[in-house]
Design an enzyme around this catalytic site. Structure first.
Site, PDB file in Angstrom:
ATOM      1  N   HIS A  32       0.850  -1.195   0.000  1.00  0.00           N
ATOM      2  CA  HIS A  32       0.000   0.000   0.000  1.00  0.00           C
ATOM      3  C   HIS A  32       0.887   1.248   0.000  1.00  0.00           C
ATOM      4  CE1 HIS A  32      -2.494  -3.230   1.594  1.00  0.00           C
ATOM      5  NE2 HIS A  32      -3.562  -2.524   1.300  1.00  0.00           N
ATOM      6  N   GLY A 121      -3.293  -4.486  11.933  1.00  0.00           N
ATOM      7  CA  GLY A 121      -3.728  -5.047  10.668  1.00  0.00           C
ATOM      8  C   GLY A 121      -5.203  -4.775  10.538  1.00  0.00           C
ATOM      9  N   PRO A 122      -6.036  -5.479  11.326  1.00  0.00           N
ATOM     10  CA  PRO A 122      -7.457  -5.144  11.324  1.00  0.00           C
ATOM     11  C   PRO A 122      -7.649  -3.678  11.697  1.00  0.00           C
ATOM     12  CG  PRO A 122      -7.064  -7.212  12.484  1.00  0.00           C
ATOM     13  CD  PRO A 122      -5.728  -6.608  12.227  1.00  0.00           C
ATOM     14  N   GLY A 163     -10.590   4.101   7.125  1.00  0.00           N
ATOM     15  CA  GLY A 163     -11.066   2.769   7.489  1.00  0.00           C
ATOM     16  C   GLY A 163     -11.114   2.562   8.986  1.00  0.00           C
ATOM     17  N   ASN A 192      -7.873  11.364   3.851  1.00  0.00           N
ATOM     18  CA  ASN A 192      -7.682  11.446   2.393  1.00  0.00           C
ATOM     19  C   ASN A 192      -8.917  11.050   1.584  1.00  0.00           C
ATOM     20  OD1 ASN A 192      -7.656   8.543   2.134  1.00  0.00           O
ATOM     21  ND2 ASN A 192      -5.496   8.541   2.719  1.00  0.00           N
ATOM     22  N   HIS A 269      -4.047   3.002  -3.446  1.00  0.00           N
ATOM     23  CA  HIS A 269      -4.280   2.477  -2.105  1.00  0.00           C
ATOM     24  C   HIS A 269      -3.607   1.139  -1.867  1.00  0.00           C
ATOM     25  CE1 HIS A 269      -6.290   0.821   1.403  1.00  0.00           C
ATOM     26  NE2 HIS A 269      -6.836   1.992   1.645  1.00  0.00           N
ATOM     27  N   SER A 390     -21.833  -9.513  38.208  1.00  0.00           N
ATOM     28  CA  SER A 390     -22.019 -10.886  37.734  1.00  0.00           C
ATOM     29  C   SER A 390     -20.689 -11.596  37.516  1.00  0.00           C
ATOM     30  CB  SER A 390     -22.817 -10.883  36.427  1.00  0.00           C
ATOM     31  OG  SER A 390     -24.127 -10.407  36.629  1.00  0.00           O
ATOM     32  N   GLU A 418     -17.571  -4.576  24.586  1.00  0.00           N
ATOM     33  CA  GLU A 418     -16.707  -5.750  24.680  1.00  0.00           C
ATOM     34  C   GLU A 418     -15.507  -5.682  23.738  1.00  0.00           C
ATOM     35  OE1 GLU A 418     -20.864  -7.178  25.852  1.00  0.00           O
ATOM     36  OE2 GLU A 418     -19.996  -5.958  24.240  1.00  0.00           O
ATOM     37  N   PHE A 445     -20.292 -13.560  24.924  1.00  0.00           N
ATOM     38  CA  PHE A 445     -19.992 -12.287  24.275  1.00  0.00           C
ATOM     39  C   PHE A 445     -18.547 -12.182  23.799  1.00  0.00           C
ATOM     40  CE2 PHE A 445     -23.660 -10.940  27.063  1.00  0.00           C
ATOM     41  CZ  PHE A 445     -24.586 -11.069  26.039  1.00  0.00           C
ATOM     42  N   HIS A 469     -20.384 -17.461  33.290  1.00  0.00           N
ATOM     43  CA  HIS A 469     -21.621 -17.982  32.701  1.00  0.00           C
ATOM     44  C   HIS A 469     -21.269 -18.804  31.464  1.00  0.00           C
ATOM     45  CE1 HIS A 469     -22.775 -14.711  35.317  1.00  0.00           C
ATOM     46  NE2 HIS A 469     -24.057 -15.052  35.236  1.00  0.00           N
ATOM     47  N   ASP A 477     -31.778 -17.000  30.821  1.00  0.00           N
ATOM     48  CA  ASP A 477     -31.568 -16.036  29.742  1.00  0.00           C
ATOM     49  C   ASP A 477     -31.657 -16.681  28.362  1.00  0.00           C
ATOM     50  OD1 ASP A 477     -31.364 -13.701  31.171  1.00  0.00           O
ATOM     51  OD2 ASP A 477     -29.202 -13.865  31.454  1.00  0.00           O
ATOM     52  N   HIS A 481     -27.733 -16.288  25.277  1.00  0.00           N
ATOM     53  CA  HIS A 481     -26.721 -16.066  26.312  1.00  0.00           C
ATOM     54  C   HIS A 481     -25.975 -17.344  26.696  1.00  0.00           C
ATOM     55  CE1 HIS A 481     -28.461 -12.152  26.578  1.00  0.00           C
ATOM     56  NE2 HIS A 481     -27.812 -11.821  27.663  1.00  0.00           N
TER      57      HIS A 481
END
Length: 678
Positions: A32, A121-122, A163, A192, A269, A390, A418, A445, A469, A477, A481
């Site tokens: 790039h 990266g991400p 991004g 940009n 790019h 919890s 999260e 989660f 949990h 739940d 859950h």
């Protein structure tokens, strides 16, 4: 050649970044180039006029941190490291960009290059990591600084792109950063307006500045980030003067600046410019040098960072020496944390249990361990995604929340964020100051934070994930859950320790492993994250469980004389079913071994003789019991074994009812065993 004027010297320095990036991408035929070409001016101003770092000692404690959140533009960072004199990165390394076993991978990896603080990266992760690093600085400054002794006093600078601002993780993390007023976090937005698809107008037309202002950030704009170096400098100076808010500097740039035909286009790019366009860009920017050749004037100027950095660090060392004389206890603690050394006898506080002790949910026992450890490990810091009651993660022994103007406290309030929480904890762990962060939510989660967990493992970040949990035992739940496939999918992540303790002793053992692994005391001194999965409902404290057994991943809990006819393998709250089923089967004359297997990864790390002693190949009748998917268990049950498991979604009902209806009972385990034994 004649000595360059100051203005032309600046241009040479900036174009040195651009053409190192252009040449490396062109040689690799991959990469790039556009971001480094557009972001070179702001990077030059930041690294030349503001950043405090020592290329000869990349791990200096009080260095400013630089994070390239837009990690696809990695040649920008590699060029900066090479130009400023980081010895571990040579010109030859730049020529091997994106090649096998090179030090210049396609995205920056913190474990490969000194000077690269985080793996990016991400998109968006880097900025979220930066929030964690800024939190670490704020906490340590509040804890250790004394009047006239600002021993912790560094900035976190981030370069991000469009991004990054589109990704939701930045929204989560930056919302919290604004709430916390992290004034030493400064983000330079490479504005940009181009992404891979084309103009950001295709999908991204919001007013980013107003969004950040709503978060509580201070927002500045540089209209010409291509040539107006003074405006960039003034914006950074202004951002540094605002001490009660993080700052976002929108720097309007042109992607691929200098390319006659591909600038301001998605063509610059994500692909090499091509030989003809490289030649045209050289002509357009007046760059008369062969590929990878840096003019001596520019390199000499860049390399002034070496002497400058040595002087800055020496001044800090003198300050710390005076600090050490006046505050020896604080200095010793800061040094110990920075060197990742655990206090002598720290693990003596871990609770132990007998079967006569009252049974509790392992999430409750987890809370007791955290509070015990907090007293001996001041580096332990963390919290929950709005589930502290919890998850039992609040440090009651050290009450008080980490808030604006209360940064000395260790209880972090992440809110319902999260993904941001996981990325922030990666920053806390990778700051390099020695903190051990933990974060918590319900196990289900982890779906919302998997990218951050994966990056913990890849980045060798010693984060402790406290997940409660952990099965259909959660109950009312219902299936949204109740985690079914989560443990199996998490076990698939390399270098992540997934531990499901059966009771109090194994809970203590899980934390002992997690702390030691966060300090690089296992697995060839690699620092690794751990994910501890705890039950919602009370469990008995079982006979023969141990802290030491957890460290081996699996161990014999009870046995019969002679070679067993059958092995029952339990994990987490289901281990008690194996214990009770074995008692019944032995009463009927069967030879039964019960194995507790809290952690696959730790078991696989043992030598072959130990693994054979626990699960001998000759004993092929095996039953695994885990309230989750059967996926993966065939590795341990073999072709003749079975799994008591759940391969459907759960249901809404009281936890004990769910367990019974889905077959997690002693009677069902006994029945499965008898089927195997014929």
């Amino acid at each position: 050649m004649a000595v360059a004027t100051q203005q032309s010297l600046e241009e040479l320095c900036i174009n040195s970044i651009r053409f190192l990036a252009i040449d490396a991408v062109e040689k690799a035929k991959s990469g790039h180039p556009g971001l480094p070409m557009g972001a070179a001016p702001m990077s030059f101003v930041l690294w030349d006029r503001f950043m405090r770092f020592n290329p000869k000692n990349p791990a200096w404690l009080n260095r400013d941190r630089f994070l390239l959140s837009a990690g696809h533009g990695s040649m920008l960072q590699y060029a900066l490291l090479y130009l400023t004199g980081y010895e571990d990165l040579t010109l030859e390394d730049l020529k091997q960009f994106r090649q096998w076993e090179s030090k210049t991978p396609g995205h920056p990896e913190n474990f490969m290059n000194p000077g690269v603080e985080i793996t990016t990266g991400p998109l968006g992760q880097g900025l979220a990591n930066g929030v964690g690093i800024a939190m670490a600085e704020a906490h340590l400054a509040a804890k250790f600084n004394k009047p006239d002794f600002p021993v912790i006093d560094h900035y976190t600078y981030v370069i991000l792109g469009d991004g990054c601002n589109m990704e939701g993780v930045t929204s989560e993390a930056c919302s919290l950063a604004g709430h916390l007023g992290l004034g030493k976090l400064i983000a330079l937005y490479d504005d940009n307006h181009i992404s891979i698809d084309g103009s950001t107008d295709l999908a991204f037309t919001e007013d980013v500045g107003k969004r950040y202002e709503a978060y509580g950030w201070h927002v500045l704009v540089v209209e010409d980030g291509n040539t107006d170096l003074d405006a960039i400098q003034k914006a950074i100076e202004t951002a540094k003067s605002v001490t009660d808010k993080p700052s976002l500097i929108k720097v309007r740039t042109t992607i691929g600046y200098g390319s006659p035909n591909k600038a301001d286009s998605h063509d610059a790019h994500g692909a090499a410019l091509g030989a003809a366009e490289v030649e045209a860009t050289r002509k357009n920017l007046g760059w008369e040098y062969e590929p990878f050749v840096i003019p001596e004037d520019a390199l000499s100027h860049w390399r002034k960072a070496i002497d400058r950095g040595a002087k800055i660090e020496e001044e800090w060392n003198q300050l710390f020496d005076r600090y050490k004389e006046k505050y020896p206890q604080e200095a010793a603690e800061l040094h110990r944390m920075h060197e990742a050394i655990l206090p002598e006898g720290w693990d003596s506080v871990l609770p132990t249990y007998t079967p006569e002790d009252k049974g509790e949910a392992t999430r409750v026992q987890s809370g007791k361990v955290l509070n015990a450890l907090a007293g001996v490990l001041p580096e332990l810091i963390g919290g929950s995604a709005d589930l502290a009651p919890s998850n039992n993660t609040y440090l009651k022994t050290f009450p008080g929340d980490f808030q604006k103007d209360q940064y000395e406290n260790r209880n972090l309030r992440f809110g319902v964020r999260e993904h941001g929480m996981g990325a922030i904890c990666n920053g806390l762990a990778l700051d390099g100051s020695g903190l051990i962060p933990y974060c918590a939510t319900f196990l289900v989660f982890t779906d919302y934070m998997r990218a951050a967990i994966r990056l913990s493992a890849l980045s060798e970040a010693g984060v402790i994930y406290v997940m409660t949990h952990d099965s259909i035992q959660l109950g009312e739940d219902g299936p949204t859950h109740q985690p079914i496939e989560h443990i199996a999918s998490l076990r698939a992540i390399p270098d992540l320790l997934v531990i499901r303790p059966a009771d109090g002793n194994e809970t203590s053992g899980a934390y002992k492993v997690a702390i030691e692994t966060a300090r690089g005391m296992k697995f060839g001194n690699k620092t690794l994250p751990s994910l501890l999965a705890f039950s919602r409902l009370a469990q008995p404290n079982l006979p023969n469980t141990s802290i030491e057994g957890v460290a081996k991943g699996a161990y014999i809990l009870s046995d019969s004389d002679g070679t067993p006819d059958l092995i029952l393998i339990g994990t987490g709250s289901e281990t008690q079913l194996c214990v009770k089923a074995a008692e019944q089967l032995r009463g009927e004359g069967k030879k039964v071994r019960v194995v507790s297997m809290p952690c696959w990864e730790l078991f696989e790390a043992q030598d072959a003789d130990y693994r054979e002693s626990v699960l001998p190949k000759a004993v092929t009748k095996r039953v695994s019991v885990e309230a989750g998917t059967s996926f993966g268990w065939s590795k341990y049950t073999g072709s003749e074994g079975v799994s008591v498991s759940i391969d459907t979604f759960g249901a809404s009902a009281p936890g004990p009812v769910c367990m019974e209806k889905f077959g997690f009972t002693v009677d069902n385990v006994v029945a499965k065993a008898k089927e195997l034994l014929g």
